[in-house]
Design a protein around this motif. Structure first.
Motif, PDB file in Angstrom:
ATOM      1  N   MET A 158       0.653  -1.161   0.129  1.00  0.00           N
ATOM      2  CA  MET A 158       0.049  -0.110   0.134  1.00  0.00           C
ATOM      3  C   MET A 158       1.090   1.376  -0.037  1.00  0.00           C
ATOM      4  SD  MET A 158      -3.080  -0.924  -0.172  1.00  0.00           S
ATOM      5  CE  MET A 158      -2.535  -2.398  -1.113  1.00  0.00           C
ATOM      6  N   PHE A 159       1.793   1.367   0.902  1.00  0.00           N
ATOM      7  CA  PHE A 159       2.957   2.505   0.772  1.00  0.00           C
ATOM      8  C   PHE A 159       3.488   2.712  -0.514  1.00  0.00           C
ATOM      9  CE2 PHE A 159       3.613   1.708   5.702  1.00  0.00           C
ATOM     10  CZ  PHE A 159       2.680   2.906   6.003  1.00  0.00           C
ATOM     11  N   SER A 160       3.735   1.487  -1.245  1.00  0.00           N
ATOM     12  CA  SER A 160       4.516   1.708  -2.416  1.00  0.00           C
ATOM     13  C   SER A 160       3.488   2.072  -3.580  1.00  0.00           C
ATOM     14  CB  SER A 160       5.108   0.231  -2.974  1.00  0.00           C
ATOM     15  OG  SER A 160       5.495   0.288  -4.022  1.00  0.00           O
ATOM     16  N   LEU A 161       2.226   1.493  -3.537  1.00  0.00           N
ATOM     17  CA  LEU A 161       1.097   1.983  -4.589  1.00  0.00           C
ATOM     18  C   LEU A 161       0.743   3.522  -4.157  1.00  0.00           C
ATOM     19  CD1 LEU A 161      -1.299  -0.787  -4.332  1.00  0.00           C
ATOM     20  CD2 LEU A 161      -0.261  -0.071  -6.359  1.00  0.00           C
ATOM     21  N   ALA A 162       0.982   4.142  -3.054  1.00  0.00           N
ATOM     22  CA  ALA A 162       0.956   5.605  -2.769  1.00  0.00           C
ATOM     23  C   ALA A 162       1.943   6.252  -3.057  1.00  0.00           C
ATOM     24  CB  ALA A 162       0.814   5.614  -1.035  1.00  0.00           C
ATOM     25  N   GLY A 163       3.124   5.652  -3.619  1.00  0.00           N
ATOM     26  CA  GLY A 163       4.256   6.445  -4.306  1.00  0.00           C
ATOM     27  C   GLY A 163       5.123   6.815  -2.920  1.00  0.00           C
ATOM     28  N   ILE A 164       5.217   6.130  -1.757  1.00  0.00           N
ATOM     29  CA  ILE A 164       5.960   6.744  -0.483  1.00  0.00           C
ATOM     30  C   ILE A 164       7.417   6.248  -0.580  1.00  0.00           C
ATOM     31  CG2 ILE A 164       6.346   6.535   2.143  1.00  0.00           C
ATOM     32  CD1 ILE A 164       3.074   6.372   2.018  1.00  0.00           C
ATOM     33  N   PRO A 165       8.500   6.897  -0.683  1.00  0.00           N
ATOM     34  CA  PRO A 165      10.117   6.586  -0.747  1.00  0.00           C
ATOM     35  C   PRO A 165      10.310   5.793   0.658  1.00  0.00           C
ATOM     36  CG  PRO A 165       9.993   8.760  -0.243  1.00  0.00           C
ATOM     37  CD  PRO A 165       8.572   8.413  -0.532  1.00  0.00           C
ATOM     38  N   PRO A 166      11.050   4.906   0.515  1.00  0.00           N
ATOM     39  CA  PRO A 166      12.063   4.589  -0.722  1.00  0.00           C
ATOM     40  C   PRO A 166      11.393   2.989  -1.383  1.00  0.00           C
ATOM     41  CG  PRO A 166      12.991   3.399   1.196  1.00  0.00           C
ATOM     42  CD  PRO A 166      11.933   3.908   1.807  1.00  0.00           C
ATOM     43  N   LEU A 167      10.267   3.002  -1.279  1.00  0.00           N
ATOM     44  CA  LEU A 167       9.514   1.762  -1.910  1.00  0.00           C
ATOM     45  C   LEU A 167       9.643   1.914  -3.369  1.00  0.00           C
ATOM     46  CD1 LEU A 167       6.844   1.304   0.800  1.00  0.00           C
ATOM     47  CD2 LEU A 167       9.061   0.002   0.542  1.00  0.00           C
ATOM     48  N   ALA A 168       9.328   0.876  -3.959  1.00  0.00           N
ATOM     49  CA  ALA A 168       9.632   0.772  -5.568  1.00  0.00           C
ATOM     50  C   ALA A 168       8.518   1.758  -6.190  1.00  0.00           C
ATOM     51  CB  ALA A 168       9.320  -0.649  -6.158  1.00  0.00           C
ATOM     52  N   GLY A 169       7.263   1.885  -5.463  1.00  0.00           N
ATOM     53  CA  GLY A 169       6.244   2.643  -6.205  1.00  0.00           C
ATOM     54  C   GLY A 169       6.599   4.110  -6.476  1.00  0.00           C
ATOM     55  N   PHE A 170       7.510   4.596  -5.572  1.00  0.00           N
ATOM     56  CA  PHE A 170       7.924   6.009  -5.604  1.00  0.00           C
ATOM     57  C   PHE A 170       8.753   5.989  -6.695  1.00  0.00           C
ATOM     58  CE2 PHE A 170      11.735   8.800  -4.806  1.00  0.00           C
ATOM     59  CZ  PHE A 170      11.110   9.867  -4.778  1.00  0.00           C
ATOM     60  N   PHE A 171       9.951   5.135  -7.101  1.00  0.00           N
ATOM     61  CA  PHE A 171      10.663   5.324  -8.282  1.00  0.00           C
ATOM     62  C   PHE A 171       9.936   5.293  -9.583  1.00  0.00           C
ATOM     63  CE2 PHE A 171      13.267   3.997  -4.896  1.00  0.00           C
ATOM     64  CZ  PHE A 171      14.384   5.014  -5.008  1.00  0.00           C
ATOM     65  N   ALA A 172       8.789   4.213  -9.487  1.00  0.00           N
ATOM     66  CA  ALA A 172       7.884   4.149 -10.690  1.00  0.00           C
ATOM     67  C   ALA A 172       7.274   5.619 -11.022  1.00  0.00           C
ATOM     68  CB  ALA A 172       6.927   3.172 -10.562  1.00  0.00           C
ATOM     69  N   LYS A 173       6.660   6.159 -10.278  1.00  0.00           N
ATOM     70  CA  LYS A 173       6.237   7.423 -10.566  1.00  0.00           C
ATOM     71  C   LYS A 173       7.203   8.621 -10.675  1.00  0.00           C
ATOM     72  CE  LYS A 173       2.046   6.760  -7.769  1.00  0.00           C
ATOM     73  NZ  LYS A 173       0.899   7.054  -6.857  1.00  0.00           N
ATOM     74  N   PHE A 174       8.541   8.497 -10.126  1.00  0.00           N
ATOM     75  CA  PHE A 174       9.528   9.356 -10.345  1.00  0.00           C
ATOM     76  C   PHE A 174       9.805   9.345 -11.921  1.00  0.00           C
ATOM     77  CE2 PHE A 174      14.275  10.124 -10.888  1.00  0.00           C
ATOM     78  CZ  PHE A 174      14.185  11.178 -10.396  1.00  0.00           C
ATOM     79  N   TYR A 175       9.947   8.212 -12.342  1.00  0.00           N
ATOM     80  CA  TYR A 175      10.549   8.123 -13.641  1.00  0.00           C
ATOM     81  C   TYR A 175       9.565   8.851 -14.816  1.00  0.00           C
ATOM     82  CZ  TYR A 175      14.722   5.096 -12.544  1.00  0.00           C
ATOM     83  OH  TYR A 175      15.896   5.029 -12.197  1.00  0.00           O
ATOM     84  N   VAL A 176       8.236   8.164 -14.505  1.00  0.00           N
ATOM     85  CA  VAL A 176       7.413   8.978 -15.576  1.00  0.00           C
ATOM     86  C   VAL A 176       7.186  10.385 -15.472  1.00  0.00           C
ATOM     87  CG1 VAL A 176       5.981   6.804 -15.923  1.00  0.00           C
ATOM     88  CG2 VAL A 176       5.450   8.135 -13.942  1.00  0.00           C
ATOM     89  N   PHE A 177       7.253  10.876 -13.837  1.00  0.00           N
ATOM     90  CA  PHE A 177       6.871  12.461 -13.795  1.00  0.00           C
ATOM     91  C   PHE A 177       8.317  12.977 -14.483  1.00  0.00           C
ATOM     92  CE2 PHE A 177       4.352  11.570  -9.710  1.00  0.00           C
ATOM     93  CZ  PHE A 177       3.007  11.629 -10.530  1.00  0.00           C
ATOM     94  N   ALA A 178       9.213  12.526 -14.239  1.00  0.00           N
ATOM     95  CA  ALA A 178      10.567  13.253 -14.769  1.00  0.00           C
ATOM     96  C   ALA A 178      10.568  13.117 -16.594  1.00  0.00           C
ATOM     97  CB  ALA A 178      11.622  12.481 -14.314  1.00  0.00           C
ATOM     98  N   ALA A 179       9.997  12.163 -16.973  1.00  0.00           N
ATOM     99  CA  ALA A 179       9.956  12.301 -18.333  1.00  0.00           C
ATOM    100  C   ALA A 179       8.912  13.331 -18.882  1.00  0.00           C
ATOM    101  CB  ALA A 179       9.497  10.790 -18.752  1.00  0.00           C
TER     102      ALA A 179
END
Length: 481
Positions: A380-401
């Motif tokens: 759930m934390f990862s789906l919410a995009g909370i670091p340092p879990l994988a979901g945070f990096f998933a959103k980071f890469y698409v937002f950066a692009a």
């Protein structure tokens, strides 16, 4: 040189699909001769066939690009990575289904074979290099999916889910086919390279209209707004392992199809389809974030979560750049792990033959099953995009692009909807850790443990070793540009 020597090298790039097709034929014959006693053997055989196909995919050179079947079928870095995700999702779906289907007494040898046939269609979707191959793969995947949605024949909700999925899926297939016919009519080609060449010389209103209809069909398969209406009902009504399958492997194939179509066939009119993708992305993120707040059923919650996550992944596609496609691949790989892990926990909420599917059924899970509660909290934390879990990096890469492509508003909306969506993810954590327990649940089945364990490793430890996935995603993106 005889005919066999000519045909076999030509079909070499399609070796994973051939392995699945031959395996499906053999397992159908085995099941037909052995009857219902063959269910266990067919399931194990299907897992073996999927593993062999995965080995065939990863053994091919990642950077090579090969076409066959007169250019209708392409194998490049992007196809290899996305096919690997599809095969992993299908294998995990079989592991998730075994225990529940046996307890519900609906275990049939046809189910793993239908998963196998659907997977063949998905692999064709990923490697399709013209509109006809794309449609053939899409229909093969969809027809098997319609059947397994209503696989629990004695359950009214399952039957209703299959019927809704079939009716709306047929409509979306018709829209996609109509759009493909318009594109062929105005460009004179069904192959993606031929369409690219034609659009460099001219592009009129007819092509734009065709792209709109194709986008509608693609959006339905992705469960993206405004073609999301089937998702909550089908996710809730279908057997839970089937729901887990719908939320995993077909999502990988549908997103790969979207990237292949828009980036591969329409780079000359990026400004036109980019507007469509931006709208669909914003609408999906908004609906997925706000509509899920009032949900009490876990499967409907995951349905709206999948709609929102598709919106985030489409941010990378909207960028229309190599960095954007890399972000899409990373996002979908991490989403696959998060979703499968969450469904493994949902499938473990049972006492005897009684399954539980509401948020309140998670009450006090941390006191009765602390490790399961911890791992679901990480999901759930990862789906919410909370670091340092994988979901945070998933959103980071698409937002950066998106920011690099100048889509600042889209990136800002993505961040805002992520904050809103965090509410219902964190609510599950609150229920597990702060509410009074309603009783314990039975131990997890071995298949559920395997899927949850592997998913947790990806979600929790991705930040320690990100290079393999990021590197593979980079190679996949470069193969399209």
């Amino acid at each position: 040189m005889n005919a066999a020597q000519v045909v076999l090298p030509a079909l070499g790039p399609a070796l994973p699909e051939l392995i699945l097709a031959v395996g499906a034929l053999v397992l159908i014959l085995y099941g037909a001769f052995k009857g219902e006693k063959s269910t266990e053997g067919v399931t194990v055989g299907t897992l073996i066939v999927l593993i062999l196909a995965l080995f065939a995919v990863v053994s091919q050179p990642l950077g090579a690009k090969v076409t066959t079947l007169n250019g209708a079928f392409i194998v490049d870095g992007f196809a290899r990575v996305m096919k690997s995700l599809v095969l992993l999702g299908s294998a995990a779906a079989l592991l998730l289904a075994r225990d529940l289907f046996e307890r519900e007494r609906i275990a049939r040898f046809e189910y793993p074979i239908l998963i196998l046939l659907s997977t063949i269609g998905m692999l064709i979707m990923v490697s399709a290099n013209d509109l006809i191959a794309l449609y053939m793969g899409l229909e093969l995947q969809s027809l098997a999916a319609y059947v397994i949605a209503s696989f629990h024949r004695d359950n009214v909700r399952s039957t209703e889910a299959g019927l809704k999925y079939f009716v709306l899926g047929a409509l979306s297939s018709g829209m996609l086919l109509y759009g493909a016919s318009l594109i062929y009519g105005f460009t004179g080609s069904v192959s993606f390279p031929g369409i690219v060449t034609a659009l460099r010389e001219t592009s009129g209103l007819g092509v734009i209209l065709g792209i709109v209809f194709v986008s509608a069909g693609v959006a339905f398969k992705l469960a993206a707004v405004p073609f999301h209406m089937w998702t909550p009902d089908v996710y809730e009504g279908a057997p839970t392992p089937v729901t887990a399958f719908f939320a995993s492997a077909p999502k990988m194939a549908a997103m790969a199809m979207a990237v292949r179509v828009f980036v591969g066939a329409f780079p000359a009119v990026t400004d036109q389809w980019q507007q469509i993708i931006v709208f669909v992305s914003i609408a999906s993120m908004a609906l997925g974030s706000f509509a899920a707040i009032g949900q009490r059923n876990l499967k409907r919650l995951m349905a709206y979560s999948s709609i929102g996550n598709v919106g985030y992944a489409l941010i990378g596609l909207a960028a229309g750049t190599e960095e954007g496609v890399r972000g899409v691949v990373i996002y979908m790989a991490i989403y696959l792990a998060m979703t499968l892990g969450a469904f493994a926990v949902i499938l473990s909420l049972r006492r005897g033959r009684q399954m539980f599917e509401t948020i309140d059924d998670l009450s006090g899970l941390s006191r009765t099953h602390p490790w399961i509660a911890f791992l679901l909290a990480m999901m759930m934390f990862s789906l919410a995009g909370i670091p340092p879990l994988a979901g945070f990096f998933a959103k980071f890469y698409v937002f950066a692009a998106a920011i690099k492509a100048g889509l600042f508003t889209l990136a800002v909306i993505g961040v805002v909807t992520s904050v809103v969506g965090a509410y219902y993810y964190l609510r599950l954590v609150k229920v597990m850790y702060f509410d009074e327990p309603q009783g314990g649940y039975e131990p997890m089945a071995p298949g559920l443990r395997i899927v949850l364990g592997l998913s947790s490793v990806v979600v929790v430890l991705f930040w320690l070793v990100p290079a393999p996935l990021v590197g593979a995603a980079g190679v996949a993106a470069r193969s399209l540009f």
